[in-house]
Scaffold this motif. Structure first.
Motif, PDB file in Angstrom:
ATOM      1  N   TRP A   1      50.614  37.003  44.994  1.00 24.27           N
ATOM      2  CA  TRP A   1      49.161  37.037  44.759  1.00 24.27           C
ATOM      3  C   TRP A   1      48.746  35.919  43.797  1.00 24.27           C
ATOM      4  CZ3 TRP A   1      48.867  42.978  43.355  1.00 24.27           C
ATOM      5  CH2 TRP A   1      49.182  43.725  44.490  1.00 24.27           C
TER       6      TRP A   1
ATOM      7  N   LEU B   1      50.437  34.880  41.292  1.00 25.28           N
ATOM      8  CA  LEU B   1      51.014  35.092  39.957  1.00 25.28           C
ATOM      9  C   LEU B   1      52.515  34.834  39.979  1.00 25.28           C
ATOM     10  CD1 LEU B   1      49.196  38.452  39.077  1.00 25.28           C
ATOM     11  CD2 LEU B   1      48.483  36.113  38.492  1.00 25.28           C
TER      12      LEU B   1
ATOM     13  N   PHE C   1      46.546  51.049  42.706  1.00 26.18           N
ATOM     14  CA  PHE C   1      45.204  50.901  43.274  1.00 26.18           C
ATOM     15  C   PHE C   1      44.877  49.452  43.619  1.00 26.18           C
ATOM     16  CE2 PHE C   1      44.787  54.933  40.847  1.00 26.18           C
ATOM     17  CZ  PHE C   1      44.551  55.753  41.938  1.00 26.18           C
ATOM     18  N   CYS C   2      45.321  48.524  42.790  1.00 24.00           N
ATOM     19  CA  CYS C   2      45.072  47.113  43.119  1.00 24.00           C
ATOM     20  C   CYS C   2      45.836  46.749  44.400  1.00 24.00           C
ATOM     21  CB  CYS C   2      45.478  46.203  41.959  1.00 24.00           C
ATOM     22  SG  CYS C   2      45.061  44.470  42.271  1.00 24.00           S
TER      23      CYS C   2
ATOM     24  N   GLN D   1      46.619  48.724  46.808  1.00 23.63           N
ATOM     25  CA  GLN D   1      45.890  49.328  47.932  1.00 23.63           C
ATOM     26  C   GLN D   1      44.688  48.456  48.311  1.00 23.63           C
ATOM     27  OE1 GLN D   1      44.893  53.464  47.068  1.00 23.63           O
ATOM     28  NE2 GLN D   1      43.268  53.394  48.593  1.00 23.63           N
ATOM     29  N   ALA D   2      43.955  47.977  47.305  1.00 25.38           N
ATOM     30  CA  ALA D   2      42.798  47.117  47.573  1.00 25.38           C
ATOM     31  C   ALA D   2      43.243  45.809  48.220  1.00 25.38           C
ATOM     32  CB  ALA D   2      42.036  46.838  46.279  1.00 25.38           C
ATOM     33  N   MET D   3      44.380  45.285  47.795  1.00 22.14           N
ATOM     34  CA  MET D   3      44.909  44.066  48.420  1.00 22.14           C
ATOM     35  C   MET D   3      45.220  44.312  49.894  1.00 22.14           C
ATOM     36  SD  MET D   3      45.118  41.179  46.953  1.00 22.14           S
ATOM     37  CE  MET D   3      45.299  40.270  45.426  1.00 22.14           C
TER      38      MET D   3
ATOM     39  N   LEU E   1      42.215  44.155  51.823  1.00 25.68           N
ATOM     40  CA  LEU E   1      41.799  42.748  51.994  1.00 25.68           C
ATOM     41  C   LEU E   1      42.757  41.996  52.930  1.00 25.68           C
ATOM     42  CD1 LEU E   1      40.848  42.003  48.276  1.00 25.68           C
ATOM     43  CD2 LEU E   1      39.257  41.932  50.213  1.00 25.68           C
ATOM     44  N   ALA E   2      43.665  42.744  53.561  1.00 24.91           N
ATOM     45  CA  ALA E   2      44.621  42.166  54.510  1.00 24.91           C
ATOM     46  C   ALA E   2      45.547  41.141  53.862  1.00 24.91           C
ATOM     47  CB  ALA E   2      43.897  41.553  55.717  1.00 24.91           C
ATOM     48  N   GLU E   3      45.795  41.325  52.573  1.00 25.91           N
ATOM     49  CA  GLU E   3      46.797  40.511  51.893  1.00 25.91           C
ATOM     50  C   GLU E   3      48.154  41.205  51.989  1.00 25.91           C
ATOM     51  OE1 GLU E   3      46.419  37.354  49.905  1.00 25.91           O
ATOM     52  OE2 GLU E   3      45.017  37.464  51.567  1.00 25.91           O
TER      53      GLU E   3
END
Lengths: 317, 317
Positions: free
Chosen positions: B40, B42, B73-74, B76-78, B81-83
């Motif tokens: 991501w 990082l 949760f991050c 899951q959000a990724m 976002l199809a990451e």
């Protein structure tokens, strides 16, 4: 195509109203980036995020910013690592900051990064940053020269404001699509955003202000000032620091070289009648948006006014 | 000062044992960075994180990696976002990745970033990356040349392994403090980590291997192989790909030029008796660490052996 200039929480609320009454395909947003900041090493663009979340149906209605139902565990861990946590980033919100920062590090422009994020969130409106170069709102106060977020979030906008400036604005070009969309718009709306620091940075990009002067489209603004005070936030102090009266007259003055229609609040009926600006049409409506229905109603009112204006222009008899 | 070379989940478990029985001030860790990855946007260093979390009392005992009680949760959000989300990063874990990445972007070395994070987490042991230059473990398989995390996490180490290499190792210098700490150690311990890809990358830095040959300190290794199979993970396939027998004999062969003591599992008593390596002392102990007590017992056993060895060396009569 309706073009909306926006920033801040008032702008985001209005966008939530527009979303209920207009097809997203018919909306282009030109968004303030003067509040952008580097946070935890990531590039964060609060106004682009708010508009994107609003159009994706993800905006937190309780907070007015960030993702609904978000958690703050990373923020908590950052606090335990003694890192600054005054700027609130939720765990789900963080995913968007990570993605945007990755795109920018890959060499994408802010416009391209925004489009890519909108595509991922199935946002069908066109969301444009005002510029791809860095324009930064700086607030001069007795405690020093602050970034907008330092002034607004970190210090709770308690410091007296000596002046506001937009560093980088002189050399900034509008982002691709911004001038074209304004010039070819069926109507342009300035959201009920702070004229000083939400719309101000957009207008500080000279070619955008010039496009607003030149566009054949009707330009309407919704006043974020009601009864000589801001509906929310620090708009009053910031307008005063820019030499603008804190009133609907101040809003008109901020936009005087291009504004066709002002939508003032019903509480400002008297002040509206006193405005002496030949050629400016002033309408009063309820501009306080508490519920989803308030938001939709205000959007409908503004669109109806613009329709009537367009009809009148087409048939001036 | 006891110096521990470590990597992987076996290494982290052993470190949790050491932490219970030795003062953190007396421990220096030299940690594998061959598994590091960009994720991501990082910089993520899984083995540095595990050892740091273990020493901070934050390591998840259920998972063996990441922060105990962490949420996702991050991540899951990724995913929304199809990451890619095959590499698991928790919300609290993310804080450390953000901080390290910020330090590196500011020009700090990995050593400096690691020290700064340890200070923030009140870790009093010295945790050193093996090198400040990038050494990357690559696993050649029929589906292509994979990074270690692609091989191990993304593809569940199901692909046959043709070969393993450590890109960048030839030119890599040991990180500051690594060689000095090995040369001046009271004892050196190789944790029960995979000899191929957890300890292997460390030894691929030539000056570290040379320091292990030269140090006057006793060097002990705990075998991660029991009964001709790895206690966990893909060590067997990776050792085989490096031409090492999958047995305690293979472990000894991997370390043959500097090893003084091998701690093998009690289940390998017979194999231990068959080892024919003049000068090598082999001891058997329970090396399977299921509970905190198992970890502490193994650490105590290893320390007792090293004490006895040091006493013997001081008084060879």
């Amino acid at each position: 195509m309706i073009v909306v200039l926006t920033g801040g929480t008032g702008g985001a609320k209005f966008v939530e109203g527009l979303r209920q009454v207009v097809s997203a395909h018919d909306l282009t947003f030109v968004v303030n980036t003067g509040d952008d900041l580097e946070w935890w090493g990531l590039y964060v663009s609060p106004d682009l995020d708010s508009i994107t979340y609003a159009m994706a149906g993800l905006l937190s209605k309780e907070r007015g910013w960030g993702v609904k139902g978000d958690t703050f565990f990373c923020l908590q861990a950052m606090g335990e690592l003694a890192e600054p946590i005054w700027f609130n980033v939720g765990d789900r919100d963080l995913a968007v900051h990570l993605l945007r920062s990755k795109y920018l590090a890959q060499g994408k422009t802010l416009t391209e990064a925004t489009t890519a994020i909108c595509n991922k969130l199935a946002v069908q409106a066109r969301i444009l940053p005002m510029s791809n170069s860095r324009v930064e709102t700086r607030v001069d106060t007795p405690v020093g020269d602050l970034s907008f977020q330092e002034y607004f979030v970190q210090r709770w906008y308690q410091d007296p404001v000596k002046s506001v400036r937009f560093t980088g604005a002189t050399d900034a070009e509008p982002a691709p699509g911004v001038v074209d969309s304004i010039m070819s718009a069926s109507a342009v709306i300035l959201a009920p955003s702070n004229p000083a620091t939400s719309i101000g940075p957009i207008l500080a990009v000279a070619d955008i202000r010039e496009a607003l002067r030149q566009t054949p489209a009707t330009v309407a603004a919704i006043s974020p000032i009601v009864n000589d005070a801001a509906v929310s936030g620090p708009a009053a102090a910031l307008m005063a620091a820019q030499g603008l009266p804190v009133s609907i007259a101040g809003v008109v003055k901020a936009y005087e070289d291009f504004l066709d229609i002002l939508i003032a609040d019903v509480r400002d009926l008297e002040a509206a009648n006193k405005l002496d600006r030949p050629g400016l049409r002033v309408h009063c409506a309820n501009t306080i948006m508490r519920t989803a229905d308030d938001k939709a109603k205000l959007a409908r009112t503004v669109l109806a006014l613009l329709s009537a204006e367009n009809a009148r222009a087409a048939d001036p008899s």
